[in-house]
Write an enzyme that holds these catalytic residues in place. Sequence first.
Site, mmCIF file in Angstrom:
data_model
loop_
_atom_site.group_PDB
_atom_site.id
_atom_site.type_symbol
_atom_site.label_atom_id
_atom_site.label_comp_id
_atom_site.label_asym_id
_atom_site.label_seq_id
_atom_site.Cartn_x
_atom_site.Cartn_y
_atom_site.Cartn_z
ATOM 1 N N GLU A 209 0.837 -1.205 0.000
ATOM 2 C CA GLU A 209 0.000 0.000 0.000
ATOM 3 C C GLU A 209 0.866 1.246 0.000
ATOM 4 O OE1 GLU A 209 -2.870 0.194 3.159
ATOM 5 O OE2 GLU A 209 -3.305 -1.942 2.962
ATOM 6 N N LYS A 211 2.233 4.546 1.531
ATOM 7 C CA LYS A 211 2.369 5.015 2.915
ATOM 8 C C LYS A 211 2.069 6.504 2.910
ATOM 9 C CE LYS A 211 5.241 4.869 7.000
ATOM 10 N NZ LYS A 211 4.960 6.234 7.454
ATOM 11 N N ARG A 216 -2.889 9.355 11.738
ATOM 12 C CA ARG A 216 -3.628 8.102 11.853
ATOM 13 C C ARG A 216 -4.932 8.360 12.603
ATOM 14 N NH1 ARG A 216 -1.478 2.840 12.361
ATOM 15 N NH2 ARG A 216 -3.169 1.349 12.017
ATOM 16 N N ARG A 231 -4.463 9.209 16.871
ATOM 17 C CA ARG A 231 -3.535 8.170 17.321
ATOM 18 C C ARG A 231 -3.374 8.180 18.833
ATOM 19 N NH1 ARG A 231 1.945 6.721 14.188
ATOM 20 N NH2 ARG A 231 2.906 5.415 15.756
ATOM 21 N N PHE A 297 -7.542 2.240 5.258
ATOM 22 C CA PHE A 297 -6.828 1.025 4.872
ATOM 23 C C PHE A 297 -7.242 -0.202 5.673
ATOM 24 C CE2 PHE A 297 -3.624 3.880 6.927
ATOM 25 C CZ PHE A 297 -3.551 3.264 8.165
ATOM 26 N N ARG A 371 3.300 -3.448 17.308
ATOM 27 C CA ARG A 371 4.201 -3.058 16.236
ATOM 28 C C ARG A 371 4.949 -4.323 15.876
ATOM 29 N NH1 ARG A 371 6.044 1.527 14.315
ATOM 30 N NH2 ARG A 371 5.528 2.842 16.078
HETATM 31 P P1 AMP Z 1 5.780 5.758 11.042
HETATM 32 O O1 AMP Z 1 4.941 6.935 11.468
HETATM 33 O O2 AMP Z 1 6.903 6.110 10.131
HETATM 34 O O3 AMP Z 1 6.149 4.863 12.195
HETATM 35 O O4 AMP Z 1 4.845 4.829 10.121
HETATM 36 C C1 AMP Z 1 3.714 4.190 10.590
HETATM 37 C C2 AMP Z 1 2.495 5.010 10.274
HETATM 38 O O5 AMP Z 1 2.297 5.101 8.889
HETATM 39 C C3 AMP Z 1 1.227 4.412 10.753
HETATM 40 O O6 AMP Z 1 1.002 4.609 12.110
HETATM 41 C C4 AMP Z 1 0.189 5.131 9.917
HETATM 42 O O7 AMP Z 1 -0.178 6.342 10.565
HETATM 43 C C5 AMP Z 1 0.949 5.497 8.676
HETATM 44 N N1 AMP Z 1 0.451 4.889 7.456
HETATM 45 C C6 AMP Z 1 0.386 5.549 6.305
HETATM 46 N N2 AMP Z 1 -0.097 4.775 5.341
HETATM 47 C C7 AMP Z 1 -0.373 3.570 5.882
HETATM 48 C C8 AMP Z 1 -0.904 2.348 5.367
HETATM 49 N N3 AMP Z 1 -1.238 2.215 4.087
HETATM 50 N N4 AMP Z 1 -1.028 1.312 6.238
HETATM 51 C C9 AMP Z 1 -0.678 1.436 7.536
HETATM 52 N N5 AMP Z 1 -0.170 2.567 8.067
HETATM 53 C C10 AMP Z 1 -0.012 3.626 7.250
#
Ligand code: AMP
Length: 524
Positions: A209, A211, A216, A231, A297, A371
């Site tokens: 998918e 990102k 969130r 979040r 998603f 996680r």
């Molecule tokens: P990070 O903030 O770099 O730890 O990345 C994780 C976050 O990416 C998740 O908590 C979501 O808020 C975000 N995210 C964005 N797109 C997606 C997706 N397609 N599936 C799951 N998480 C996603």
Amino acid sequence: MSGTQAKVDRLGGYLAGLEEADLRRACGYLTGAAFPAGDPRRLQVGWVAIADVLTEITGTTQEDLHGVYLAHGDLGATASALFQEHPPAPSLFPRPLTLEAVDGAFGAIAAAQGPASRRAKQSVLRSLLRDAAPLEAKFLVKTFGRDADAVRQAALLVADPGEVAVRARAGTLDGVTLTSGSPFRFMLAGSIATLDEAFAGDAAPLLVEDKYDGIRVQVHRNAGRLVIYSRTLDDVTRAYPELHVPLEGLARDYILDGEIVAWREDRPLPFGQLQRRLGRLTPGPLAQEVPVVLMAFDLLHLDGRDLLQDSLEARRAAMTGLAWDESVRLSRAAPARTPAEAEARFHEAREAGHEGIVLKFPQASYQPGRRGRLWLKWKPGLGTLDVVVVAAEYGHGKRARVLSDYTFAVRAGQGLVTIGKAYSGLTDDEIARLTAWFLAHTVEDLGRVRMVEPRIVLEVAFDKIMMSERHTSGFALRFPRIVRLRDDKPPEEINTLADAQDLYRRTSGASPRERRGKERPSGA
Ligand code: AMP
């Protein structure tokens, strides 16, 4: 009987004797939370304010407190030790520290606002602590300095521990599922260093998918009531009024997981734009200036049926039947069988303006609060910077007696400018060795922090470089971690400010002004 069993029995006996309101309070406090999950109130009392009250009522000095703190590495344990050595004089009319009294005090502390709020908060804290025993002081103080993680682990499906306890007593714990209108912990993605890692073993195909770089959210709709949780499990429904109608039209009853993204003309806007809307109760004119869409998603509940245990594949299939709209969309997802296919998807995602990709195991159930390795995120690697340590600070917990937190700098002409601070990545042996070296090469001793001779070179990795006022370079690194000690590299050869500027230009699509303030708390 094992020690754990004995504790469980005692705790069970204690909780069984409480009436419902106290049961909710006690369970919240046991996880270190001052208020139930989803409750917007915050204590907001800083370290210094607590330290002031502690020294005042125990008749000790800041030096005493710092000495005790260095030995314990935790303000709660420090409070308890100070109380043991220097018990506060009891108040004229001592009040027993009941759960209700603590609840009242926390409420009053959270309610204190405005310029005089610090004094008001301190005054409530003072009367709360004055009648506390050392152990009570320890846990009261810990609640102020609580780590969000401790709370996060408490309850995953029903984020409010008081609610969990009440259900446990009613004997309905087995039947605990997601509850519409009651937030749960999000499933999170682990990191990978190479795409090969994701396909190791028997993984293929994976669902890939985009990102999205936004915030969130989970959306609950039940019996006509719509709530959007952030979040941090705060209710942010009113902040995104333009999503209400499409969300109402999506399906009757559901719980969705997704990301709100700033969006214009079929492209995402930089996170910095969305950030302007964060923290506001309602958007005002920003609704027009910074339009948003919701990229959904995942679907965890639909019309009376929980989908948590279903496979991602089945959950996605259920999602295709919903009434999607221009501003509430289904995330783009496509299977990839090989690292090369995933790489191609990654380039498409970047071209479409997204941060990277998330690779998901199609057979996996939804695991709240985890996680794990069932979702993996892949963003462009920025490489690393070689930097020199200019200040070292005592750590916390088991690192309270070693200099484990390092502020580091890059070269700017003949001088140095700071660019970040990191505390993870080295082994205990390396930290012990560095502590001895820093103690012997301190330029200025500031107590918890020591300015040190700039001779220790580290290689640091990070997720992103961004503009920030926090460091003298004008940049900051997001999620910096130490890759290794570069004993082999002299400080004269570390990276320069020009390197950092170059990296910034290459990796941020937007102008510096747009990216400023890009850094956000992990709760966003
Ligand atoms: P990070 O903030 O770099 O730890 O990345 C994780 C976050 O990416 C998740 O908590 C979501 O808020 C975000 N995210 C964005 N797109 C997606 C997706 N397609 N599936 C799951 N998480 C996603």
